[in-house]
Scaffold this motif. Structure first.
Motif, PDB file in Angstrom:
ATOM      1  N   VAL A 230      10.720   5.334  -0.217  1.00 43.85           N
ATOM      2  CA  VAL A 230       9.791   5.408   0.908  1.00 43.85           C
ATOM      3  C   VAL A 230       8.625   6.335   0.568  1.00 43.85           C
ATOM      4  O   VAL A 230       7.453   6.022   0.825  1.00 43.85           O
ATOM      5  CB  VAL A 230      10.512   5.902   2.179  1.00 43.85           C
ATOM      6  CG1 VAL A 230       9.522   6.195   3.291  1.00 43.85           C
ATOM      7  CG2 VAL A 230      11.533   4.861   2.650  1.00 43.85           C
ATOM      8  N   GLU A 231       8.919   7.490  -0.008  1.00 44.02           N
ATOM      9  CA  GLU A 231       7.858   8.445  -0.362  1.00 44.02           C
ATOM     10  C   GLU A 231       6.892   7.845  -1.373  1.00 44.02           C
ATOM     11  O   GLU A 231       5.668   8.018  -1.257  1.00 44.02           O
ATOM     12  CB  GLU A 231       8.482   9.723  -0.914  1.00 44.02           C
ATOM     13  CG  GLU A 231       9.253  10.521   0.122  1.00 44.02           C
ATOM     14  CD  GLU A 231       9.850  11.785  -0.457  1.00 44.02           C
ATOM     15  OE1 GLU A 231       9.195  12.846  -0.363  1.00 44.02           O
ATOM     16  OE2 GLU A 231      10.958  11.715  -1.020  1.00 44.02           O
ATOM     17  N   LEU A 232       7.421   7.163  -2.391  1.00 40.90           N
ATOM     18  CA  LEU A 232       6.544   6.559  -3.393  1.00 40.90           C
ATOM     19  C   LEU A 232       5.697   5.447  -2.794  1.00 40.90           C
ATOM     20  O   LEU A 232       4.512   5.312  -3.122  1.00 40.90           O
ATOM     21  CB  LEU A 232       7.382   6.018  -4.554  1.00 40.90           C
ATOM     22  CG  LEU A 232       8.099   7.065  -5.410  1.00 40.90           C
ATOM     23  CD1 LEU A 232       8.979   6.385  -6.458  1.00 40.90           C
ATOM     24  CD2 LEU A 232       7.091   8.004  -6.082  1.00 40.90           C
ATOM     25  N   ARG A 233       6.297   4.650  -1.909  1.00 37.56           N
ATOM     26  CA  ARG A 233       5.545   3.555  -1.286  1.00 37.56           C
ATOM     27  C   ARG A 233       4.407   4.104  -0.433  1.00 37.56           C
ATOM     28  O   ARG A 233       3.266   3.626  -0.502  1.00 37.56           O
ATOM     29  CB  ARG A 233       6.513   2.712  -0.455  1.00 37.56           C
ATOM     30  CG  ARG A 233       6.065   1.295  -0.161  1.00 37.56           C
ATOM     31  CD  ARG A 233       5.132   1.183   1.010  1.00 37.56           C
ATOM     32  NE  ARG A 233       5.675   1.784   2.205  1.00 37.56           N
ATOM     33  CZ  ARG A 233       4.945   2.099   3.271  1.00 37.56           C
ATOM     34  NH1 ARG A 233       3.633   1.908   3.266  1.00 37.56           N
ATOM     35  NH2 ARG A 233       5.497   2.648   4.329  1.00 37.56           N
ATOM     36  N   ILE A 234       4.698   5.126   0.383  1.00 36.15           N
ATOM     37  CA  ILE A 234       3.657   5.713   1.237  1.00 36.15           C
ATOM     38  C   ILE A 234       2.581   6.389   0.385  1.00 36.15           C
ATOM     39  O   ILE A 234       1.382   6.284   0.675  1.00 36.15           O
ATOM     40  CB  ILE A 234       4.289   6.708   2.224  1.00 36.15           C
ATOM     41  CG1 ILE A 234       5.194   5.960   3.213  1.00 36.15           C
ATOM     42  CG2 ILE A 234       3.225   7.495   2.970  1.00 36.15           C
ATOM     43  CD1 ILE A 234       5.993   6.869   4.126  1.00 36.15           C
ATOM     44  N   ALA A 235       3.005   7.092  -0.675  1.00 35.06           N
ATOM     45  CA  ALA A 235       2.032   7.743  -1.560  1.00 35.06           C
ATOM     46  C   ALA A 235       1.141   6.700  -2.217  1.00 35.06           C
ATOM     47  O   ALA A 235      -0.082   6.900  -2.345  1.00 35.06           O
ATOM     48  CB  ALA A 235       2.764   8.565  -2.615  1.00 35.06           C
ATOM     49  N   TRP A 236       1.723   5.587  -2.666  1.00 38.68           N
ATOM     50  CA  TRP A 236       0.921   4.524  -3.296  1.00 38.68           C
ATOM     51  C   TRP A 236      -0.139   4.008  -2.335  1.00 38.68           C
ATOM     52  O   TRP A 236      -1.300   3.860  -2.706  1.00 38.68           O
ATOM     53  CB  TRP A 236       1.835   3.378  -3.735  1.00 38.68           C
ATOM     54  CG  TRP A 236       1.093   2.237  -4.373  1.00 38.68           C
ATOM     55  CD1 TRP A 236       0.750   2.103  -5.691  1.00 38.68           C
ATOM     56  CD2 TRP A 236       0.573   1.077  -3.717  1.00 38.68           C
ATOM     57  NE1 TRP A 236       0.067   0.927  -5.891  1.00 38.68           N
ATOM     58  CE2 TRP A 236      -0.059   0.279  -4.693  1.00 38.68           C
ATOM     59  CE3 TRP A 236       0.585   0.631  -2.396  1.00 38.68           C
ATOM     60  CZ2 TRP A 236      -0.675  -0.935  -4.395  1.00 38.68           C
ATOM     61  CZ3 TRP A 236      -0.031  -0.578  -2.082  1.00 38.68           C
ATOM     62  CH2 TRP A 236      -0.653  -1.349  -3.074  1.00 38.68           C
TER      63      TRP A 236
END
Length: 404
Positions: A230-236
């Motif tokens: 989730v964190e990587l998706r939001i950061a992307w």
């Protein structure tokens, strides 16, 4: 403690088929002085006598505590703190079992406190009779079962709420307003889990008309991996909207992963595609992830080139990821996927993996049958499962973009 215990058996009726007597319940009595309050003979509503086991302390109780024990009766004949400690130890020993406490008239307050700590009920030692004790045991067992069912229901609801929050983070609504491209996606958890794993994806159209799509996979399974996804998706998404792309974006994502992961061994693979506003050209960046496939009306599906592919995020501290340009043409379908799809087997009990070539055949077959969009993804996933002989072992995420 001298307790008469019957065998609980009756003669089988003289009919063609014998009736097996119902098994008696088991009561475990923990009493420092068993002779102080002998128990009356116990039987349930059907007249079947309880089996009674007695222990003078927790050490003896642990040897007698087996799966067939229905209820524990604890005699609070010790001094205050000792009785309290013993109760806590019994509750830890048997958290799923009903516990009754036995106390004298002067110990009513202490017995009530035991109920607050987790016992189901308390009985007065001086007024004990078989009917009262049998009823108390039955009600205590039923109350414990109801409490356990309620707790399981509450935990199930909390897990469902947590899963819903993770799903909203991992599988977002694409931001494609104004784009002529059609979007479809599917996510399937692996057979060993009902929870989401570490697969994630996203699609965003920026102000210049470019459509950016990505799919990724955090190694491992469970809530920690899902949270990192989730964190990587939001950061992307945030980095895309801030104007970053290609190698700079992936390097920034790697720093996010390095700061957020709880183990240096945790890594994530990623496939990232940017599609030009006219829809005819695209750029591909691969970070340890399998290349997407493209299908055109006049040609069989094929994989996009993997030249310039770099390592997964989190493996090498100063890694680089090249962007490879590709021509898409006027009409096409572009599919991004996680490796759970291609790691399925070609037949039940076979060691041969489906692989990318097998996936290309499944997509080609679905397109030849006229399937498009979500129907195409459903067909490919169903065919992969049928070949595998059961649900795929790993999580699978698939994203499909169509033009023309």
């Amino acid at each position: 403690m001298p307790v008469p215990v019957g065998e609980g058996r009756e003669s089988a009726p003289r009919t063609a088929q014998a009736v097996v007597p119902r098994q008696a319940g088991t009561l475990l009595v923990i009493a420092p002085d068993p002779a102080r309050a002998p128990l009356p003979e116990l039987s349930d509503a059907q007249g079947v006598r309880f089996r009674v086991r007695t222990a003078r302390n927790l050490t003896e109780a642990e040897r007698l505590f087996t799966d067939d024990v229905d209820c524990i009766l604890l005699d609070l004949a010790l001094a205050g703190s000792e009785a309290q400690d013993l109760l806590h130890q019994v509750l830890r020993l048997a958290p799923g079992h009903a516990v009754l406490v036995l106390a004298g008239e002067d110990d009513a307050e202490r017995a009530a406190e035991a109920v607050r700590f987790g016992a189901q009920d308390y009985l007065c030692r001086d007024e004990l009779d078989a009917r009262q004790l049998g009823r108390a045991i039955r009600y205590a067992v039923e109350r414990k079962q109801a409490d356990r069912a309620q707790r399981q229901l509450t935990e199930s609801r909390l897990r469902a709420q947590e899963n819903a929050r993770l799903e909203r983070g991992l599988l977002p609504t694409p931001l494609l307003a104004g784009s002529p491209l059609r979007f479809a996606a599917r996510y399937r958890p692996g057979r060993s889990r009902a929870l989401l794993g570490g697969d994630f994806y996203d699609t965003v159209r920026t102000a210049d008309g470019t459509v950016h799509a990505m799919i990724g996979d955090v190694c491992g399974h469970g809530p920690d991996e899902a949270a990192l996804g989730v964190e990587l998706r939001i950061a992307w998404r945030a980095l895309i909207l801030a104007g970053l792309c290609g190698d700079e974006l992936l390097a920034t994502l790697q720093r996010v992963l390095e700061h957020e992961r709880d183990s240096d061994e945790l890594f994530a693979t990623l496939c990232m595609v940017d599609i030009a506003p006219d829809g005819r050209r695209a750029g591909v960046c691969l970070a340890g992830h399998p290349a997407p496939l493209v299908a055109r009306p006049d040609a069989a599906p094929r994989l996009l080139p993997q030249t310039g592919a770099g390592p997964a995020l989190g493996l090498l501290p100063r890694a680089r990821w090249a962007r490879t340009g590709v021509e898409l043409g006027g009409a096409w379908s572009l599919m991004l996927y996680t490796d759970g799809l291609i790691e399925g087997r070609t037949a039940a009990h076979s060691r041969e993996r489906l692989g990318q070539e097998g996936m290309l055949r499944l997509v080609g077959r679905g397109l030849a049958a006229g399937a498009t969009g979500e129907a195409l993804l459903d067909t490919v996933l169903a065919d992969a499962r049928d070949l595998n002989g059961e649900e795929l072992a790993d999580d699978v995420a698939v994203v499909l973009l169509d033009r023309g």
